[in-house]
Write a protein that holds these residues in place. Sequence first.
Motif, PDB file in Angstrom:
ATOM      1  N   PHE A  97      -2.555  -7.086  -6.445  1.00  0.00           N
ATOM      2  CA  PHE A  97      -2.085  -7.852  -7.593  1.00  0.00           C
ATOM      3  C   PHE A  97      -0.663  -8.369  -7.359  1.00  0.00           C
ATOM      4  N   LEU A  98       0.211  -7.509  -6.828  1.00  0.00           N
ATOM      5  CA  LEU A  98       1.591  -7.928  -6.563  1.00  0.00           C
ATOM      6  C   LEU A  98       1.642  -9.022  -5.499  1.00  0.00           C
ATOM      7  N   THR A  99       0.802  -8.929  -4.472  1.00  0.00           N
ATOM      8  CA  THR A  99       0.744  -9.979  -3.459  1.00  0.00           C
ATOM      9  C   THR A  99       0.262 -11.287  -4.078  1.00  0.00           C
ATOM     10  N   GLY A 100      -0.704 -11.212  -4.981  1.00  0.00           N
ATOM     11  CA  GLY A 100      -1.165 -12.401  -5.696  1.00  0.00           C
ATOM     12  C   GLY A 100      -0.047 -13.036  -6.506  1.00  0.00           C
ATOM     13  N   LEU A 101       0.796 -12.217  -7.138  1.00  0.00           N
ATOM     14  CA  LEU A 101       1.942 -12.756  -7.880  1.00  0.00           C
ATOM     15  C   LEU A 101       2.953 -13.433  -6.960  1.00  0.00           C
ATOM     16  N   VAL A 102       3.218 -12.826  -5.807  1.00  0.00           N
ATOM     17  CA  VAL A 102       4.143 -13.435  -4.841  1.00  0.00           C
ATOM     18  C   VAL A 102       3.597 -14.779  -4.375  1.00  0.00           C
ATOM     19  N   ILE A 103       2.309 -14.827  -4.064  1.00  0.00           N
ATOM     20  CA  ILE A 103       1.686 -16.087  -3.647  1.00  0.00           C
ATOM     21  C   ILE A 103       1.785 -17.117  -4.753  1.00  0.00           C
ATOM     22  N   PHE A 104       1.550 -16.698  -6.002  1.00  0.00           N
ATOM     23  CA  PHE A 104       1.640 -17.623  -7.130  1.00  0.00           C
ATOM     24  C   PHE A 104       3.043 -18.224  -7.232  1.00  0.00           C
ATOM     25  N   PHE A 105       4.072 -17.375  -7.199  1.00  0.00           N
ATOM     26  CA  PHE A 105       5.438 -17.877  -7.396  1.00  0.00           C
ATOM     27  C   PHE A 105       5.914 -18.744  -6.229  1.00  0.00           C
ATOM     28  N   PHE A 106       5.540 -18.392  -5.006  1.00  0.00           N
ATOM     29  CA  PHE A 106       5.922 -19.245  -3.877  1.00  0.00           C
ATOM     30  C   PHE A 106       5.181 -20.577  -3.914  1.00  0.00           C
ATOM     31  N   THR A 107       3.896 -20.542  -4.262  1.00  0.00           N
ATOM     32  CA  THR A 107       3.126 -21.786  -4.345  1.00  0.00           C
ATOM     33  C   THR A 107       3.621 -22.645  -5.490  1.00  0.00           C
ATOM     34  N   ARG A 108       4.025 -22.013  -6.570  1.00  0.00           N
ATOM     35  CA  ARG A 108       4.499 -22.740  -7.749  1.00  0.00           C
ATOM     36  C   ARG A 108       5.759 -23.548  -7.443  1.00  0.00           C
ATOM     37  N   ARG A 109       6.542 -23.107  -6.468  1.00  0.00           N
ATOM     38  CA  ARG A 109       7.753 -23.851  -6.094  1.00  0.00           C
ATOM     39  C   ARG A 109       7.414 -25.211  -5.501  1.00  0.00           C
ATOM     40  N   TYR A 110       6.248 -25.314  -4.850  1.00  0.00           N
ATOM     41  CA  TYR A 110       5.900 -26.528  -4.115  1.00  0.00           C
ATOM     42  C   TYR A 110       4.689 -27.272  -4.685  1.00  0.00           C
ATOM     43  N   ALA A 111       4.016 -26.697  -5.663  1.00  0.00           N
ATOM     44  CA  ALA A 111       2.826 -27.330  -6.240  1.00  0.00           C
ATOM     45  C   ALA A 111       2.825 -27.101  -7.746  1.00  0.00           C
ATOM     46  N   ASN A 112       1.881 -27.740  -8.417  1.00  0.00           N
ATOM     47  CA  ASN A 112       1.820 -27.590  -9.871  1.00  0.00           C
ATOM     48  C   ASN A 112       1.174 -26.258 -10.273  1.00  0.00           C
ATOM     49  N   LEU A 113       1.172 -25.985 -11.565  1.00  0.00           N
ATOM     50  CA  LEU A 113       0.694 -24.718 -12.101  1.00  0.00           C
ATOM     51  C   LEU A 113      -0.774 -24.454 -11.750  1.00  0.00           C
ATOM     52  N   VAL A 121      -2.604 -25.561  -9.202  1.00  0.00           N
ATOM     53  CA  VAL A 121      -2.781 -25.245  -7.780  1.00  0.00           C
ATOM     54  C   VAL A 121      -2.287 -23.834  -7.491  1.00  0.00           C
ATOM     55  N   ALA A 122      -1.136 -23.469  -8.020  1.00  0.00           N
ATOM     56  CA  ALA A 122      -0.587 -22.129  -7.793  1.00  0.00           C
ATOM     57  C   ALA A 122      -1.524 -21.060  -8.347  1.00  0.00           C
ATOM     58  N   THR A 123      -2.071 -21.296  -9.518  1.00  0.00           N
ATOM     59  CA  THR A 123      -3.005 -20.343 -10.116  1.00  0.00           C
ATOM     60  C   THR A 123      -4.268 -20.227  -9.275  1.00  0.00           C
ATOM     61  N   LEU A 124      -4.804 -21.354  -8.856  1.00  0.00           N
ATOM     62  CA  LEU A 124      -6.025 -21.353  -8.058  1.00  0.00           C
ATOM     63  C   LEU A 124      -5.819 -20.641  -6.719  1.00  0.00           C
ATOM     64  N   VAL A 125      -4.729 -20.935  -6.038  1.00  0.00           N
ATOM     65  CA  VAL A 125      -4.464 -20.326  -4.740  1.00  0.00           C
ATOM     66  C   VAL A 125      -4.315 -18.814  -4.874  1.00  0.00           C
ATOM     67  N   SER A 126      -3.566 -18.358  -5.860  1.00  0.00           N
ATOM     68  CA  SER A 126      -3.371 -16.911  -6.017  1.00  0.00           C
ATOM     69  C   SER A 126      -4.667 -16.214  -6.426  1.00  0.00           C
ATOM     70  N   LEU A 127      -5.455 -16.837  -7.293  1.00  0.00           N
ATOM     71  CA  LEU A 127      -6.741 -16.242  -7.672  1.00  0.00           C
ATOM     72  C   LEU A 127      -7.718 -16.210  -6.501  1.00  0.00           C
TER      73      LEU A 127
END
Length: 102
Positions: free
Chosen positions: A56-72, A74-80
């Motif tokens: 779960f924590l790794t998914g959150l890290v992926i979400f926040f890093f992806t969110r810096r470069y993509a929209n909400l 995409v970040a949600t989809l990638v982390s899920l």
Amino acid sequence: VAFEMGHTGNYVVPTTHGEVYYAKPPLYNIVLMGFYKAFGSYSLPITRMPPLVFLFLTGLVIFFFTRRYANLEVATLVSLLYVLSADILLYFYKLSPQNCHH
């Protein structure tokens, strides 16, 4: 290993049945022992909890890093997709003759 660490008080050199355990670094077993002590149980659900927390924590890290470069979205989809990946959930389970059920 974590159970033995908790009973012997030896948190530096992991052992199993009194023999030194070299298969994994001690950090994971120290964390697992912490969960055992925090919940007061050595049950299977408690044993399986640390990997799920780390997933779960790794998914959150992926979400926040992806969110810096993509929209909400995409970040949600990638982390899920990472968290729900079958390979991650099944620990890269290999098909071998003893694991195949024909």
